[in-house]
Scaffold this active site. Sequence first.
Site, PDB file in Angstrom:
ATOM      1  N   GLU A  24       0.716  -0.930   0.025  1.00 18.75           N
ATOM      2  CA  GLU A  24      -0.136   0.094  -0.033  1.00 18.75           C
ATOM      3  C   GLU A  24       0.712   1.264  -0.134  1.00 18.75           C
ATOM      4  O   GLU A  24       0.462   2.430  -0.638  1.00 18.75           O
ATOM      5  CB  GLU A  24      -0.799   0.118   1.260  1.00 18.75           C
ATOM      6  CG  GLU A  24      -1.997  -1.201   1.187  1.00 18.75           C
ATOM      7  CD  GLU A  24      -2.788  -1.264  -0.017  1.00 18.75           C
ATOM      8  OE1 GLU A  24      -3.065  -0.157  -0.742  1.00 18.75           O
ATOM      9  OE2 GLU A  24      -3.183  -2.319  -0.354  1.00 18.75           O
TER      10      GLU A  24
ATOM     11  N   HIS B 208       1.739   1.981  -3.384  1.00 17.81           N
ATOM     12  CA  HIS B 208       1.023   2.664  -4.073  1.00 17.81           C
ATOM     13  C   HIS B 208       1.173   4.177  -3.984  1.00 17.81           C
ATOM     14  O   HIS B 208       1.006   5.098  -4.802  1.00 17.81           O
ATOM     15  CB  HIS B 208      -0.641   2.245  -3.797  1.00 17.81           C
ATOM     16  CG  HIS B 208      -0.805   1.061  -4.546  1.00 17.81           C
ATOM     17  ND1 HIS B 208      -0.565   1.000  -5.979  1.00 17.81           N
ATOM     18  CD2 HIS B 208      -1.485  -0.215  -4.091  1.00 17.81           C
ATOM     19  CE1 HIS B 208      -1.185  -0.096  -6.384  1.00 17.81           C
ATOM     20  NE2 HIS B 208      -1.733  -0.879  -5.154  1.00 17.81           N
TER      21      HIS B 208
END
Lengths: 308, 185
Positions: A137, A140
Amino acid sequence: MGFFILFFLFIGGAIDYLYFDAFTRVGPAFPVATIFSLGMATLMTLTAYYGGSGIILSSVGAEKPDMQIPEHRELRNIVTEMALASGSAMPQLYVIYDPAPNAFATGTNEKNSTICVTTGLLTLLDREETQGVIAHEMSHIRNEDVLLMTLVSILVGGIAILADWGQRGFYSSRSGRRLGSKSPLLFIPLLLLIALSPLFAQILAMAVSRQREYLADATAAQYTRNPGGLARALEKIRDAGMAFQKATRGTAHLFFVNPLRRRLDDQDGGLANLLTTHPPINRRIMLLYQMAGIPQSVVQGPKVQTFK
Amino acid sequence: MIFVIWAIVFVLGIWIISTYNTLTALRLRVQNAWRQIDVQLKRRYDLIPNLVETVKGYMQYEQDTLQKVIDARSKAMAATGVKESAEAQAALTQSLGKVFALMENYPELKASKNVLDLQEELTTTENQIAFARQYYNDLVTQYNTKQQVFPSNMLAGFFKFQPSEFFSVPEAETAVPKVNLTLTR
């Protein structure tokens, strides 16, 4: 991505040529429809983008973590570790009380980003595996995927608007002489292309999304120096095979693994390569094990369980 | 003709400014990353007395090991200079690893919520130190590479940018801590 922009310009140009006589002596000096649709799509997407995080978070029922719970403290510690490893600011942290193991990241930039994790993920995975997911995450956020996907949705929206105009314009101007002056050899294929363009745009958007998932997996391995952790996390989530009920088709592309869990998502090749937001989970696991230096033959997991 | 010369000067000027700024930004980030490591080390110093206090009652027969942790901590805090402090930190990491390994032998320790919380805190601090160092080394690699590749090496030499030093892990820290389970005294 570059191809995406070219595709958009081509469709816009076709509309302008057919309905506004652009690029000819009598038409307007600049492609009206292209610019106007791009402006409208930008406005729509930016509204969603700036108000977006809050709307997404409340739509999936995200809450602030409770620091009295040991698991939530551990989660905060892991996020701190990954923020250090990636050299970025500490993101805001949210949890969703839901048994389906999943996670996602949103936010406009590095300093204003959010990582959200389900409690199901925390109970299912051990520390090393959770670290892998958080690193994914974090990647990202660092790779500015949220920004990229925003740009993609502007283009998809713009093409949808153009195609809509194209179809309406065709019916209203059929009796007029606008199309008549142009060669049918040119405008029939162009009309067909315009009619099908929203579909092409969707397929392209999903291809971009899948590429970013692979990239985030690779960057996560770089942050943790431990691709095995993330690979085991993916295996456990695959075997748990739970769909996350609160996700919608609009938010599906944000998640760590596809929350909708259609049968298609676990297959490799053919249609699955065109119509899914996430790469096949087995392929992601295999690539991560290859990074860890474990031969592929060892990781042929059990037959994949699929759920409707 | 004169226009071409001006164009070249302009492009060159832009390149010099942007390269100089990139190098300076990298240098500042390297320094900042180094300070991040210090923050984590400080946190570890604060946590260690807590840990020792908590487990002392349970680990009657390991007073030696615990004392070693305390000694290593004060040595690390007093150390000056990069090499000496790196060695002292390594010794501290090793002695802590030993305590963690020994804790496995005490089931009642594993049952205590306090101890588990402390263990999580120390684990994350150890990880944070490791990740902060890893990030520091990544940045140093970037910074040093930028200084050595053509054409930015010409500017780095002219403005006297110095390559940064890597944080290398001393031998002792890479070795797995050995635990003596025979308890001979």
